[in-house]
Design a protein around this motif. Structure first.
Motif, PDB file in Angstrom:
ATOM      1  N   CYS A 141      -9.691  -0.609  -4.705  1.00  0.00           N
ATOM      2  CA  CYS A 141      -9.572  -1.094  -3.453  1.00  0.00           C
ATOM      3  C   CYS A 141      -9.548  -0.154  -2.126  1.00  0.00           C
ATOM      4  O   CYS A 141      -8.323   0.361  -2.478  1.00  0.00           O
ATOM      5  N   ARG A 142     -10.803   0.448  -1.217  1.00  0.00           N
ATOM      6  CA  ARG A 142     -10.471   1.720  -1.168  1.00  0.00           C
ATOM      7  C   ARG A 142      -8.915   1.219   0.221  1.00  0.00           C
ATOM      8  O   ARG A 142      -9.349   2.264   0.823  1.00  0.00           O
ATOM      9  N   ASN A 143     -10.054   0.296   0.723  1.00  0.00           N
ATOM     10  CA  ASN A 143      -9.433  -0.148   1.817  1.00  0.00           C
ATOM     11  C   ASN A 143      -7.702  -0.873   1.768  1.00  0.00           C
ATOM     12  O   ASN A 143      -6.377  -0.502   2.755  1.00  0.00           O
ATOM     13  N   ILE A 144      -7.017  -0.400   0.655  1.00  0.00           N
ATOM     14  CA  ILE A 144      -6.131  -0.947   0.909  1.00  0.00           C
ATOM     15  C   ILE A 144      -4.843   0.369   0.048  1.00  0.00           C
ATOM     16  O   ILE A 144      -5.203   1.134  -0.093  1.00  0.00           O
ATOM     17  N   HIS A 145      -4.184   0.616   1.129  1.00  0.00           N
ATOM     18  CA  HIS A 145      -2.829   1.291   1.400  1.00  0.00           C
ATOM     19  C   HIS A 145      -1.247   1.285   0.544  1.00  0.00           C
ATOM     20  O   HIS A 145      -1.234   1.393   0.778  1.00  0.00           O
ATOM     21  N   THR A 146      -1.253   2.876  -0.099  1.00  0.00           N
ATOM     22  CA  THR A 146       0.135   2.878  -0.508  1.00  0.00           C
ATOM     23  C   THR A 146       0.497   2.271   0.280  1.00  0.00           C
ATOM     24  O   THR A 146       0.810   2.756   1.159  1.00  0.00           O
ATOM     25  N   LEU A 147       1.921   1.399   0.440  1.00  0.00           N
ATOM     26  CA  LEU A 147       2.791   0.694   1.290  1.00  0.00           C
ATOM     27  C   LEU A 147       3.861   1.253   0.987  1.00  0.00           C
ATOM     28  O   LEU A 147       5.065   1.306   1.810  1.00  0.00           O
ATOM     29  N   HIS A 148       4.075   1.982  -0.066  1.00  0.00           N
ATOM     30  CA  HIS A 148       6.254   2.268  -0.558  1.00  0.00           C
ATOM     31  C   HIS A 148       5.830   3.720  -0.122  1.00  0.00           C
ATOM     32  O   HIS A 148       5.266   4.513  -0.252  1.00  0.00           O
ATOM     33  N   SER A 204      13.069   4.800  -4.806  1.00  0.00           N
ATOM     34  CA  SER A 204      12.136   6.126  -5.230  1.00  0.00           C
ATOM     35  C   SER A 204      13.497   7.333  -4.537  1.00  0.00           C
ATOM     36  O   SER A 204      13.641   7.081  -3.872  1.00  0.00           O
ATOM     37  N   SER A 205      13.218   8.706  -5.894  1.00  0.00           N
ATOM     38  CA  SER A 205      13.835   9.379  -5.521  1.00  0.00           C
ATOM     39  C   SER A 205      13.618  10.901  -4.754  1.00  0.00           C
ATOM     40  O   SER A 205      13.843  11.664  -4.184  1.00  0.00           O
ATOM     41  N   ALA A 206      12.371  10.452  -4.439  1.00  0.00           N
ATOM     42  CA  ALA A 206      11.524  11.441  -3.182  1.00  0.00           C
ATOM     43  C   ALA A 206      11.160  11.463  -1.986  1.00  0.00           C
ATOM     44  O   ALA A 206      12.301  10.445  -1.553  1.00  0.00           O
ATOM     45  N   PRO A 207      11.701  12.050  -1.462  1.00  0.00           N
ATOM     46  CA  PRO A 207      11.912  11.734   0.456  1.00  0.00           C
ATOM     47  C   PRO A 207      10.762  11.186   1.014  1.00  0.00           C
ATOM     48  O   PRO A 207       9.551  11.057   0.556  1.00  0.00           O
ATOM     49  N   PRO A 208      11.320  10.374   1.592  1.00  0.00           N
ATOM     50  CA  PRO A 208      10.547   9.467   1.913  1.00  0.00           C
ATOM     51  C   PRO A 208       8.862   9.745   2.796  1.00  0.00           C
ATOM     52  O   PRO A 208       8.989  11.222   3.415  1.00  0.00           O
ATOM     53  N   LYS A 209       7.979   9.548   2.682  1.00  0.00           N
ATOM     54  CA  LYS A 209       6.550  10.250   3.620  1.00  0.00           C
ATOM     55  C   LYS A 209       6.021   9.700   4.846  1.00  0.00           C
ATOM     56  O   LYS A 209       6.403   9.060   4.923  1.00  0.00           O
ATOM     57  N   ASN A 210       5.863  10.868   5.337  1.00  0.00           N
ATOM     58  CA  ASN A 210       5.066  10.743   7.029  1.00  0.00           C
ATOM     59  C   ASN A 210       4.503  10.043   6.672  1.00  0.00           C
ATOM     60  O   ASN A 210       2.698  10.933   6.405  1.00  0.00           O
ATOM     61  N   ARG A 211       3.671   8.916   7.671  1.00  0.00           N
ATOM     62  CA  ARG A 211       2.198   7.927   8.253  1.00  0.00           C
ATOM     63  C   ARG A 211       1.739   9.096   8.520  1.00  0.00           C
ATOM     64  O   ARG A 211      -0.399   9.862   8.342  1.00  0.00           O
TER      65      ARG A 211
END
Length: 90
Positions: free
Chosen positions: A2-9, A65-72
């Motif tokens: 569903c396109r309205n469900i976004h990544t939250l992690h 996650s070993s990746a740096p946190p994403k910026n909204r």
């Protein structure tokens, strides 16, 4: 998906309870085929949303996650750029 469900992690700050609830609501709407259930189904619908939100919160708390946190804001700009490329300017 569903396109309205976004990544939250892996966002800083972490996903809010409202974001988790919105994703759960979209999921239940999608699989039930109904955006607003009848009165006969309302309790089951709301229970499913609450259970999925609860499970989602636990999943997000347990993921690493070993990746740096994403910026909204940066992710929103990227999504907007993809939409402009796909659909043209508004």
């Amino acid at each position: 998906m569903c396109r309205n469900i976004h990544t939250l992690h892996n966002f800083e700050p972490e996903a809010s309870d409202d974001e988790v609830h919105a994703a759960a609501l979209q999921y239940v709407r999608k699989i039930s085929g109904s955006s607003k259930p009848s009165q006969a189904n309302a309790a089951a619908f709301e229970r499913a949303v609450a259970e999925i939100a609860h499970a989602t919160r636990h999943l997000l708390e347990d993921l690493v996650s070993s990746a740096p946190p994403k910026n909204r804001e940066e992710e929103a700009l990227k999504a907007h750029a993809r939409a402009v490329q796909r659909f043209g300017p508004a």
